[in-house]
Design an enzyme around this catalytic site. Structure first.
Site, PDB file in Angstrom:
ATOM      1  N   HIS A 186      98.056  54.623  74.069  1.00  0.00           N
ATOM      2  CA  HIS A 186      98.021  53.245  73.568  1.00  0.00           C
ATOM      3  C   HIS A 186      97.490  53.204  72.134  1.00  0.00           C
ATOM      4  O   HIS A 186      97.861  52.323  71.354  1.00  0.00           O
ATOM      5  CB  HIS A 186      97.137  52.375  74.468  1.00  0.00           C
ATOM      6  CG  HIS A 186      97.745  52.063  75.798  1.00  0.00           C
ATOM      7  ND1 HIS A 186      98.751  51.141  75.964  1.00  0.00           N
ATOM      8  CD2 HIS A 186      97.479  52.559  77.039  1.00  0.00           C
ATOM      9  CE1 HIS A 186      99.086  51.074  77.248  1.00  0.00           C
ATOM     10  NE2 HIS A 186      98.328  51.931  77.920  1.00  0.00           N
ATOM     11  N   ASP A 193     102.230  49.454  79.411  1.00  0.00           N
ATOM     12  CA  ASP A 193     101.952  49.232  80.822  1.00  0.00           C
ATOM     13  C   ASP A 193     102.836  48.081  81.283  1.00  0.00           C
ATOM     14  O   ASP A 193     102.959  47.063  80.589  1.00  0.00           O
ATOM     15  CB  ASP A 193     100.477  48.874  81.040  1.00  0.00           C
ATOM     16  CG  ASP A 193      99.550  50.046  80.757  1.00  0.00           C
ATOM     17  OD1 ASP A 193     100.034  51.197  80.737  1.00  0.00           O
ATOM     18  OD2 ASP A 193      98.341  49.809  80.551  1.00  0.00           O
ATOM     19  N   TYR A 220      98.678  57.822  91.193  1.00  0.00           N
ATOM     20  CA  TYR A 220      97.876  58.426  90.128  1.00  0.00           C
ATOM     21  C   TYR A 220      96.633  57.554  89.940  1.00  0.00           C
ATOM     22  O   TYR A 220      96.730  56.322  90.005  1.00  0.00           O
ATOM     23  CB  TYR A 220      98.669  58.502  88.828  1.00  0.00           C
ATOM     24  CG  TYR A 220      97.947  59.233  87.716  1.00  0.00           C
ATOM     25  CD1 TYR A 220      97.886  60.623  87.712  1.00  0.00           C
ATOM     26  CD2 TYR A 220      97.313  58.533  86.698  1.00  0.00           C
ATOM     27  CE1 TYR A 220      97.216  61.300  86.708  1.00  0.00           C
ATOM     28  CE2 TYR A 220      96.639  59.204  85.688  1.00  0.00           C
ATOM     29  CZ  TYR A 220      96.586  60.592  85.702  1.00  0.00           C
ATOM     30  OH  TYR A 220      95.909  61.256  84.710  1.00  0.00           O
ATOM     31  N   HIS A 223      96.273  53.679  88.650  1.00  0.00           N
ATOM     32  CA  HIS A 223      97.614  53.231  88.277  1.00  0.00           C
ATOM     33  C   HIS A 223      98.394  52.657  89.460  1.00  0.00           C
ATOM     34  O   HIS A 223      99.624  52.646  89.450  1.00  0.00           O
ATOM     35  CB  HIS A 223      98.405  54.378  87.632  1.00  0.00           C
ATOM     36  CG  HIS A 223      97.996  54.682  86.232  1.00  0.00           C
ATOM     37  ND1 HIS A 223      96.813  55.312  85.928  1.00  0.00           N
ATOM     38  CD2 HIS A 223      98.596  54.418  85.047  1.00  0.00           C
ATOM     39  CE1 HIS A 223      96.698  55.437  84.616  1.00  0.00           C
ATOM     40  NE2 HIS A 223      97.760  54.904  84.060  1.00  0.00           N
ATOM     41  N   ASP A 225      98.317  49.525  90.220  1.00  0.00           N
ATOM     42  CA  ASP A 225      98.663  48.135  89.930  1.00  0.00           C
ATOM     43  C   ASP A 225      99.554  47.979  88.701  1.00  0.00           C
ATOM     44  O   ASP A 225      99.764  46.869  88.214  1.00  0.00           O
ATOM     45  CB  ASP A 225      97.386  47.294  89.755  1.00  0.00           C
ATOM     46  CG  ASP A 225      96.520  47.782  88.604  1.00  0.00           C
ATOM     47  OD1 ASP A 225      96.810  48.876  88.052  1.00  0.00           O
ATOM     48  OD2 ASP A 225      95.554  47.079  88.259  1.00  0.00           O
ATOM     49  N   HIS A 226     100.087  49.077  88.193  1.00  0.00           N
ATOM     50  CA  HIS A 226     101.003  48.992  87.057  1.00  0.00           C
ATOM     51  C   HIS A 226     101.741  50.323  86.874  1.00  0.00           C
ATOM     52  O   HIS A 226     101.350  51.350  87.432  1.00  0.00           O
ATOM     53  CB  HIS A 226     100.258  48.639  85.760  1.00  0.00           C
ATOM     54  CG  HIS A 226      99.333  49.696  85.260  1.00  0.00           C
ATOM     55  ND1 HIS A 226      98.082  49.937  85.791  1.00  0.00           N
ATOM     56  CD2 HIS A 226      99.484  50.605  84.247  1.00  0.00           C
ATOM     57  CE1 HIS A 226      97.483  50.924  85.147  1.00  0.00           C
ATOM     58  NE2 HIS A 226      98.320  51.359  84.208  1.00  0.00           N
ATOM     59  N   HIS A 228     102.942  52.981  83.873  1.00  0.00           N
ATOM     60  CA  HIS A 228     102.564  53.344  82.504  1.00  0.00           C
ATOM     61  C   HIS A 228     103.628  54.289  81.944  1.00  0.00           C
ATOM     62  O   HIS A 228     103.917  55.343  82.531  1.00  0.00           O
ATOM     63  CB  HIS A 228     101.190  54.032  82.515  1.00  0.00           C
ATOM     64  CG  HIS A 228     100.809  54.665  81.215  1.00  0.00           C
ATOM     65  ND1 HIS A 228     100.129  53.999  80.228  1.00  0.00           N
ATOM     66  CD2 HIS A 228     101.007  55.938  80.742  1.00  0.00           C
ATOM     67  CE1 HIS A 228      99.924  54.813  79.203  1.00  0.00           C
ATOM     68  NE2 HIS A 228     100.447  55.997  79.495  1.00  0.00           N
TER      69      HIS A 228
END
Length: 244
Positions: A186, A193, A220, A223, A225-226, A228
């Site tokens: 990022h 994301d 992972y 991760h 909830d999203h 990447h």
């Protein structure tokens, strides 16, 4: 009198030839665009900034596990990416970028060069200057643009269903506040994301075909909830709950 008639006839022939040539030139030239206009057809062996601009826009079509180099050189990988782009949009698929291909790109982009379904603003919820990250503001913004074109390809492959971004570029302070890693992509402007539909597993599974070297998702750590997606020099894919 004879010479005058000959000169008149020659003038008519020349004017007719110019008109025909003008029509041919117009027919072979893609319409102008507010962001970038290509002035020639491109195929293998071509080099230049116009090739690099094309590569940015087809960077989401490198094939499974690959990343297209944005080097301004139209080699076999670029021709293959152009072919996949053409196939994705029902164009004549010959790997040559001409009027038909450029016109489709023009339809897909806004005047700031971003694809129609994504914006700089949603790829940067940190600050409007793109500063404070691990690279220059200009580089972070350029990285985000490439990612948007990859997202456009991913979105199209998922049936043109909207995909929502929740985080993109982060300055060091924004990244720290978000609890991000000190080496987070990022900070480079080349990570996104994603939340919402399609499902996270659908996103990460399909993203493997669209030029992302870093893919993280359910299973992972942190991760679930999203999804990447990012770029890096070596591949790192991990979404165990999705079979990756």
């Amino acid at each position: 009198m004879y010479r005058r008639v000959v000169r008149c006839l020659l003038s008519i022939v020349m004017l007719t030839s110019l008109a025909v040539a003008g029509n041919v030139a117009m027919a072979g030239t893609a319409r102008a665009d507010g962001c970038y206009t290509w002035g020639r057809s491109l195929s293998q062996g071509a080099t230049g900034e116009d090739v690099r601009q094309l590569q940015i826009r087809v960077s989401g079509y490198p094939a499974y596990g690959a990343v297209l180099a944005l080097d301004g050189s139209y080699g076999p990988a670029t021709a293959a990416a152009v072919t996949r782009f053409q196939q994705a949009y029902g164009l004549s698929a010959d790997g040559v970028a001409g009027q038909q291909t450029f016109n489709k790109i023009y339809e897909l982009q806004d005047n700031d060069c971003t694809p129609v379904h994504f914006t700089y603003a949603e790829l940067n919820r940190c600050n409007s200057t793109w500063s404070g990250g691990a690279v220059s503001a200009a580089q972070a913004r350029a990285n985000a643009l490439v990612n948007m074109w990859k997202l456009e390809a991913l979105r199209h492959a998922l049936g043109d269903r909207p995909i929502n971004t929740s985080s993109g570029f982060r300055s060091s302070s924004c990244n720290s506040a978000a609890g991000g890693s000190a080496t987070s992509r990022h900070l480079y402007g080349d990570a996104i994301d994603l939340t919402g539909s399609p499902t996270f597993c659908q996103i990460v599974q399909r993203a493997r075909y669209h030029g992302f070297n870093e893919i993280l998702g359910p299973g992972y750590p942190d991760h679930n909830d999203h999804a990447h997606l990012a770029n890096r020099s070596t591949r790192f894919w991990s979404a165990p709950s999705c079979g990756i």
